[in-house]
Scaffold this motif. Structure first.
Motif, PDB file in Angstrom:
ATOM      1  N   LEU A 103       0.856  -1.181   0.000  1.00  0.00           N
ATOM      2  CA  LEU A 103       0.000   0.000   0.000  1.00  0.00           C
ATOM      3  C   LEU A 103       0.892   1.231   0.000  1.00  0.00           C
ATOM      4  CD1 LEU A 103      -3.263   0.884   1.135  1.00  0.00           C
ATOM      5  CD2 LEU A 103      -1.620   2.014   2.622  1.00  0.00           C
ATOM      6  N   ALA A 104       0.705   2.081  -1.018  1.00  0.00           N
ATOM      7  CA  ALA A 104       1.453   3.327  -1.157  1.00  0.00           C
ATOM      8  C   ALA A 104       0.617   4.456  -0.568  1.00  0.00           C
ATOM      9  CB  ALA A 104       1.756   3.597  -2.629  1.00  0.00           C
ATOM     10  N   ALA A 105       1.219   5.214   0.332  1.00  0.00           N
ATOM     11  CA  ALA A 105       0.439   6.222   1.065  1.00  0.00           C
ATOM     12  C   ALA A 105       1.237   7.505   1.248  1.00  0.00           C
ATOM     13  CB  ALA A 105       0.006   5.665   2.420  1.00  0.00           C
ATOM     14  N   GLY A 106       1.750   8.030   0.141  1.00  0.00           N
ATOM     15  CA  GLY A 106       2.519   9.273   0.208  1.00  0.00           C
ATOM     16  C   GLY A 106       2.975   9.663  -1.171  1.00  0.00           C
ATOM     17  N   PHE A 107       4.230  10.048  -1.280  1.00  0.00           N
ATOM     18  CA  PHE A 107       4.770  10.427  -2.587  1.00  0.00           C
ATOM     19  C   PHE A 107       4.569   9.317  -3.614  1.00  0.00           C
ATOM     20  CE2 PHE A 107       8.472  10.640  -5.524  1.00  0.00           C
ATOM     21  CZ  PHE A 107       8.143  11.828  -6.153  1.00  0.00           C
ATOM     22  N   ASP A 108       4.719   8.068  -3.181  1.00  0.00           N
ATOM     23  CA  ASP A 108       4.549   6.938  -4.085  1.00  0.00           C
ATOM     24  C   ASP A 108       3.108   6.840  -4.594  1.00  0.00           C
ATOM     25  OD1 ASP A 108       3.869   6.461  -1.456  1.00  0.00           O
ATOM     26  OD2 ASP A 108       4.776   4.478  -1.348  1.00  0.00           O
ATOM     27  N   ALA A 109       2.125   7.182  -3.751  1.00  0.00           N
ATOM     28  CA  ALA A 109       0.723   7.164  -4.193  1.00  0.00           C
ATOM     29  C   ALA A 109       0.460   8.268  -5.206  1.00  0.00           C
ATOM     30  CB  ALA A 109      -0.204   7.325  -2.984  1.00  0.00           C
ATOM     31  N   ILE A 110       1.052   9.437  -4.988  1.00  0.00           N
ATOM     32  CA  ILE A 110       0.894  10.540  -5.936  1.00  0.00           C
ATOM     33  C   ILE A 110       1.509  10.173  -7.279  1.00  0.00           C
ATOM     34  CG2 ILE A 110       1.539  12.947  -6.385  1.00  0.00           C
ATOM     35  CD1 ILE A 110       1.416  13.360  -3.314  1.00  0.00           C
ATOM     36  N   ARG A 146       7.750  -3.685  11.917  1.00  0.00           N
ATOM     37  CA  ARG A 146       6.971  -4.895  11.614  1.00  0.00           C
ATOM     38  C   ARG A 146       5.832  -4.965  12.623  1.00  0.00           C
ATOM     39  NH1 ARG A 146       9.028  -9.587  12.202  1.00  0.00           N
ATOM     40  NH2 ARG A 146       8.194 -10.571  10.330  1.00  0.00           N
ATOM     41  N   VAL A 147       4.600  -4.978  12.102  1.00  0.00           N
ATOM     42  CA  VAL A 147       3.420  -4.871  12.960  1.00  0.00           C
ATOM     43  C   VAL A 147       2.327  -5.807  12.465  1.00  0.00           C
ATOM     44  CG1 VAL A 147       3.923  -2.446  13.487  1.00  0.00           C
ATOM     45  CG2 VAL A 147       2.372  -2.989  11.596  1.00  0.00           C
ATOM     46  N   ARG A 148       1.341  -5.984  13.306  1.00  0.00           N
ATOM     47  CA  ARG A 148       0.150  -6.747  12.888  1.00  0.00           C
ATOM     48  C   ARG A 148      -0.951  -5.808  12.380  1.00  0.00           C
ATOM     49  NH1 ARG A 148       1.169 -11.870  14.355  1.00  0.00           N
ATOM     50  NH2 ARG A 148       2.596 -12.198  16.105  1.00  0.00           N
ATOM     51  N   THR A 149      -0.985  -4.584  12.913  1.00  0.00           N
ATOM     52  CA  THR A 149      -2.014  -3.620  12.516  1.00  0.00           C
ATOM     53  C   THR A 149      -1.394  -2.231  12.466  1.00  0.00           C
ATOM     54  OG1 THR A 149      -3.712  -4.929  13.653  1.00  0.00           O
ATOM     55  CG2 THR A 149      -4.289  -2.679  13.081  1.00  0.00           C
ATOM     56  N   VAL A 150      -1.789  -1.453  11.444  1.00  0.00           N
ATOM     57  CA  VAL A 150      -1.311  -0.082  11.323  1.00  0.00           C
ATOM     58  C   VAL A 150      -2.457   0.799  10.854  1.00  0.00           C
ATOM     59  CG1 VAL A 150      -0.451  -0.583   8.979  1.00  0.00           C
ATOM     60  CG2 VAL A 150       0.338   1.471  10.160  1.00  0.00           C
ATOM     61  N   THR A 151      -2.546   1.996  11.441  1.00  0.00           N
ATOM     62  CA  THR A 151      -3.445   3.032  10.938  1.00  0.00           C
ATOM     63  C   THR A 151      -2.591   4.162  10.389  1.00  0.00           C
ATOM     64  OG1 THR A 151      -5.186   2.485  12.521  1.00  0.00           O
ATOM     65  CG2 THR A 151      -5.289   4.661  11.499  1.00  0.00           C
ATOM     66  N   VAL A 152      -2.890   4.563   9.150  1.00  0.00           N
ATOM     67  CA  VAL A 152      -2.125   5.593   8.455  1.00  0.00           C
ATOM     68  C   VAL A 152      -3.052   6.766   8.171  1.00  0.00           C
ATOM     69  CG1 VAL A 152      -0.645   6.138   6.488  1.00  0.00           C
ATOM     70  CG2 VAL A 152      -0.776   3.783   7.329  1.00  0.00           C
ATOM     71  N   ALA A 153      -2.649   7.976   8.589  1.00  0.00           N
ATOM     72  CA  ALA A 153      -3.422   9.191   8.312  1.00  0.00           C
ATOM     73  C   ALA A 153      -2.486  10.266   7.791  1.00  0.00           C
ATOM     74  CB  ALA A 153      -4.143   9.672   9.561  1.00  0.00           C
ATOM     75  N   ALA A 154      -2.908  10.937   6.717  1.00  0.00           N
ATOM     76  CA  ALA A 154      -2.207  12.095   6.169  1.00  0.00           C
ATOM     77  C   ALA A 154      -3.204  12.840   5.291  1.00  0.00           C
ATOM     78  CB  ALA A 154      -0.977  11.691   5.359  1.00  0.00           C
ATOM     79  N   PRO A 155      -3.121  14.168   5.250  1.00  0.00           N
ATOM     80  CA  PRO A 155      -4.132  14.931   4.516  1.00  0.00           C
ATOM     81  C   PRO A 155      -3.983  14.799   3.001  1.00  0.00           C
ATOM     82  CG  PRO A 155      -2.423  16.388   5.378  1.00  0.00           C
ATOM     83  CD  PRO A 155      -2.152  15.037   5.952  1.00  0.00           C
ATOM     84  N   GLY A 156      -5.123  14.641   2.333  1.00  0.00           N
ATOM     85  CA  GLY A 156      -5.161  14.750   0.879  1.00  0.00           C
ATOM     86  C   GLY A 156      -4.599  13.595   0.094  1.00  0.00           C
ATOM     87  N   ILE A 157      -4.362  12.445   0.730  1.00  0.00           N
ATOM     88  CA  ILE A 157      -3.736  11.326   0.037  1.00  0.00           C
ATOM     89  C   ILE A 157      -4.770  10.231  -0.238  1.00  0.00           C
ATOM     90  CG2 ILE A 157      -2.054   9.441   0.218  1.00  0.00           C
ATOM     91  CD1 ILE A 157      -0.782  12.116  -0.348  1.00  0.00           C
ATOM     92  N   VAL A 158      -4.828   9.798  -1.490  1.00  0.00           N
ATOM     93  CA  VAL A 158      -5.573   8.603  -1.878  1.00  0.00           C
ATOM     94  C   VAL A 158      -4.548   7.481  -2.020  1.00  0.00           C
ATOM     95  CG1 VAL A 158      -7.012   7.506  -3.622  1.00  0.00           C
ATOM     96  CG2 VAL A 158      -7.355   9.918  -3.062  1.00  0.00           C
ATOM     97  N   SER A 159      -4.697   6.429  -1.218  1.00  0.00           N
ATOM     98  CA  SER A 159      -3.717   5.351  -1.221  1.00  0.00           C
ATOM     99  C   SER A 159      -3.912   4.441  -2.432  1.00  0.00           C
ATOM    100  CB  SER A 159      -3.825   4.526   0.061  1.00  0.00           C
ATOM    101  OG  SER A 159      -5.051   3.820   0.098  1.00  0.00           O
ATOM    102  N   TYR A 160      -2.818   3.779  -2.801  1.00  0.00           N
ATOM    103  CA  TYR A 160      -2.817   2.775  -3.862  1.00  0.00           C
ATOM    104  C   TYR A 160      -2.313   1.464  -3.287  1.00  0.00           C
ATOM    105  CZ  TYR A 160      -3.886   5.563  -7.992  1.00  0.00           C
ATOM    106  OH  TYR A 160      -4.534   6.312  -8.944  1.00  0.00           O
ATOM    107  N   ALA A 161      -2.869   0.352  -3.765  1.00  0.00           N
ATOM    108  CA  ALA A 161      -2.376  -0.965  -3.388  1.00  0.00           C
ATOM    109  C   ALA A 161      -2.486  -1.879  -4.595  1.00  0.00           C
ATOM    110  CB  ALA A 161      -3.171  -1.534  -2.223  1.00  0.00           C
ATOM    111  N   ASP A 162      -1.455  -2.673  -4.836  1.00  0.00           N
ATOM    112  CA  ASP A 162      -1.380  -3.512  -6.039  1.00  0.00           C
ATOM    113  C   ASP A 162      -1.543  -2.665  -7.298  1.00  0.00           C
ATOM    114  OD1 ASP A 162      -1.198  -5.671  -4.292  1.00  0.00           O
ATOM    115  OD2 ASP A 162      -3.343  -6.111  -4.379  1.00  0.00           O
TER     116      ASP A 162
END
Length: 293
Positions: free
Chosen positions: A139-146, A255-271
């Motif tokens: 899941l890309a959630a920053g510059f990589d998503a843009i 390395r985690v089992r669960t993560v919550t990611v928040a940042a303004p204005g970002i639409v995440s990408y996965a696969d």
């Protein structure tokens, strides 16, 4: 299981790789049937229709859903077979084909990939899950998503060069983002260039952003690239292809089992597909997918 007792659904994205998906389907369909496998030949007019067809085939009890296309088709297929006894097969015919890379499935020889389906060897892996949606890679959630947003709007060039050009184009105006992360219940607030959540180690055609991620360890790998200068980011980018960026002082790995990611204005990408706007909570779904490999 012998070929004569197997039934698969072959789901094709005919537009993958500028028609490569349709050509791959034409090649593998007779190969699969010649092996004695009963094949349902499915092709959706759009993603929603394709997913409906896939889910119906799984509900009907096919042994395997085999997707012919890129990581987007693998993503779609995973939604249909996750947590079921139906295995997922892959005939790579897209741009990045990262999931095929994970399993060393031939990416330039559709018939060789079909032979993997015929052999019926399997591996059970984890998926990452947010709500009722799953992803296989990162899941890309920053510059990589843009960058993904821009790359998906581009029609030229093909392959990895599209991501490279999109990266350079977005870099001109990009500024670090303020993130709030919750990693297994611990809250972190920081500015960063990107946050990536990996089930597997790579995305975007071999960019090993979450280097070291293991597909069946019951964990997610969260990588943070903290604030760095644009020249430094440009110098670091090529290292993603070998995973050697992990020595950079602005690189952080959890390395985690669960993560919550928040940042303004970002639409995440996965696969490589639009996954959803932040904030998102992602958890590992251990053993949720069986892959023909």
């Amino acid at each position: 299981m012998t070929g004569s007792s197997r039934e698969i659904a072959l789901l094709t994205n005919p537009t993958s790789g500028k028609g490569k998906g349709a050509r791959a389907r034409a090649a593998v369909l007779p190969r699969l049937r010649a092996a004695g496998i009963a094949v349902r030949d499915l092709q959706g007019g759009n993603a929603d229709e394709a997913l409906d067809l896939a889910r119906q085939a799984v509900a009907d009890g096919v042994d395997s859903l085999v997707v012919c296309g890129g990581d987007g088709m693998v993503h779609l297929g995973a939604q249909a077979v996750a947590t079921t006894s139906t295995s997922l097969g892959i005939i790579p015919a897209g741009t990045g084909n990262d999931v095929a890379r994970y399993f060393d499935i031939p990416r330039k020889d559709a018939l060789a990939a079909a032979d993997r389906v015929i052999a019926a060897r399997t591996r059970t892996i984890d998926l990452a899950r947010s709500g009722s949606s799953y992803f296989v890679t990162v899941l890309a959630a920053g510059f990589d998503a843009i960058v993904n947003e821009r790359a998906n709007r581009m029609t030229w060039p093909k392959g990895q060069m599209r991501y490279n050009l999109a990266t350079l184009a977005e870099l001109r105006t990009f500024e670090p983002l303020p993130y709030t992360l919750e990693l297994d219940g611990v809250v972190h607030r920081l500015d960063a260039m990107l946050v990536a959540v990996g089930n597997g180690p790579s995305f975007g055609g071999g960019l090993r952003i979450t280097e070291g991620a293991v597909l069946d360890d019951g964990m997610l790998d969260v990588v943070i690239i903290k604030t760095m200068t644009k020249p430094d980011l440009i110098r670091t980018y090529p290292k993603l292809f070998k995973g050697t960026h992990v020595t950079h002082p602005q690189y952080e790995h959890h390395r985690v089992r669960t993560v919550t990611v928040a940042a303004p204005g970002i639409v995440s990408y996965a696969d490589g597909e639009r996954f959803g706007p932040l904030p998102l909570t992602i958890e590992c779904a251990p053993g949720a997918l069986t892959v023909l490999c």
